[in-house]
Design an enzyme around this catalytic site. Structure first.
Site, PDB file in Angstrom:
ATOM      1  N   ASP A   1       0.801  -1.220   0.000  1.00  0.00           N
ATOM      2  CA  ASP A   1       0.000   0.000   0.000  1.00  0.00           C
ATOM      3  C   ASP A   1       0.838   1.276   0.000  1.00  0.00           C
ATOM      4  OD1 ASP A   1      -2.326  -1.458  -0.041  1.00  0.00           O
ATOM      5  OD2 ASP A   1      -2.644  -1.371   2.121  1.00  0.00           O
ATOM      6  N   GLU A   2       2.049   1.205  -0.533  1.00  0.00           N
ATOM      7  CA  GLU A   2       2.917   2.385  -0.566  1.00  0.00           C
ATOM      8  C   GLU A   2       3.388   2.714  -1.978  1.00  0.00           C
ATOM      9  OE1 GLU A   2       6.078   2.212   2.255  1.00  0.00           O
ATOM     10  OE2 GLU A   2       4.778   1.730   3.943  1.00  0.00           O
TER      11      GLU A   2
END
Length: 291
Positions: A235-236
């Site tokens: 999620d980055e």
């Protein structure tokens, strides 16, 4: 910089994207190649990153030539400046594989907008680790395949099936439509720059089970969603699109979930539309988005 003009509607337009180290003469050389084919530039966006020194450009052209002819005309320019480039036909449906789990809101939203002609995708398959979306897929006439994941061996087999579908259908984009499984680092690398994920994004952030109930307990004042490229860092990845909705203390956990899911669906759809129109270019750990 943004320029645009009208073009004859009798023939399809082409779109070219170009990324390279910034240098004098790039725009002149690129536009010269278009002019050499008797083309007309109908839209042009460009950006130079002060942080990375990278030049990004999206060019839409009306040209009495094929995509292959434009590629050949641009080839010396691409070689001269070390450009990473793509040339495509404006509006061509992008071949897209959708991965899903139990949630239906994102899958339904995407298929509805494809069916309505508002999203230019060709979806040869929805591949899911639960069968909850099977009836939706059937309703929209999209093939659906269910492969349960109960352990590491199942996950490996599922990801091998992803690779097989990508190869068989020449997939250009993989969408994680609330696919609630972490992809292996190997698959993340293989799909780099062509795999988009959606997740809720609260301030503060809540992880684990029942994030909307956690948000309700903390009295959040806004609910958001982030669409981003998938990378090995969970999620980055580089962010493509984000949206936020204001909420207050009167909202129940179920209402927060409804608002959140609507925001997720809209944000994912917007990100995919931008990508399918070749408006999203990578610039290191972030994106350049030409709207």
């Amino acid at each position: 910089m943004d320029t645009a003009s009208s073009a004859p509607a009798s023939r399809p337009q082409l779109v070219a994207t170009l990324v390279c180290a910034d240098a004098p003469g790039i725009v002149h050389a690129v536009t010269g190649a278009v002019v050499a084919l008797g083309g007309n530039i109908t839209g042009s966006r460009q950006f130079t990153s002060a942080e990375t020194g990278r030049f990004s450009m999206r060019l839409q052209v009306d040209v009495p030539a094929s995509r292959e002819e434009l590629e050949r005309e641009l080839a010396p320019v691409i070689e001269r400046f070390g450009i990473t480039a793509t040339v495509d036909t404006v509006g061509r449906p992008m071949r897209t594989l959708i991965l899903a789990s139990t949630a239906k809101h994102c899958v339904n939203d995407l298929l509805f907008h494809v069916e309505s002609g508002h999203l230019s995708l060709e979806v040869p398959l929805i591949l899911a680790n639960h069968d909850d979306n099977a009836r939706l897929a059937e309703f929209y006439g999209v093939p659906f395949e269910h492969r349960p994941i109960t352990g590491p061996a199942d996950k490996a087999a599922f990801e091998d099936r992803v690779r097989q579908v990508v190869a068989e259908h020449d997939i250009e984009l993989v969408v994680l439509a609330r696919y609630m499984r972490v992809l292996s680092p190997e698959l993340c690398e293989e799909l780099s720059g062509r795999c988009i994920n959606i997740h809720h994004s609260f301030l503060p952030g809540f992880k684990g089970a029942n994030p909307y109930r956690q948000a309700h307990r903390r009295g959040v004042k806004q609910i958001g969603a982030t669409a981003h490229f998938v990378t090995t860092d969970l999620d980055e990845g580089p962010i493509i699109e984000q949206n936020v909705m204001r909420v207050d203390h009167t909202r129940t956990p179920q209402e927060l979930m409804t608002i959140g899911q609507d925001t997720e669906s809209r944000t994912l759809r917007q990100a995919i539309a931008l990508f399918s129109e070749h408006r999203v270019l990578l610039d290191g750990s972030r994106t350049v988005v030409f709207r």
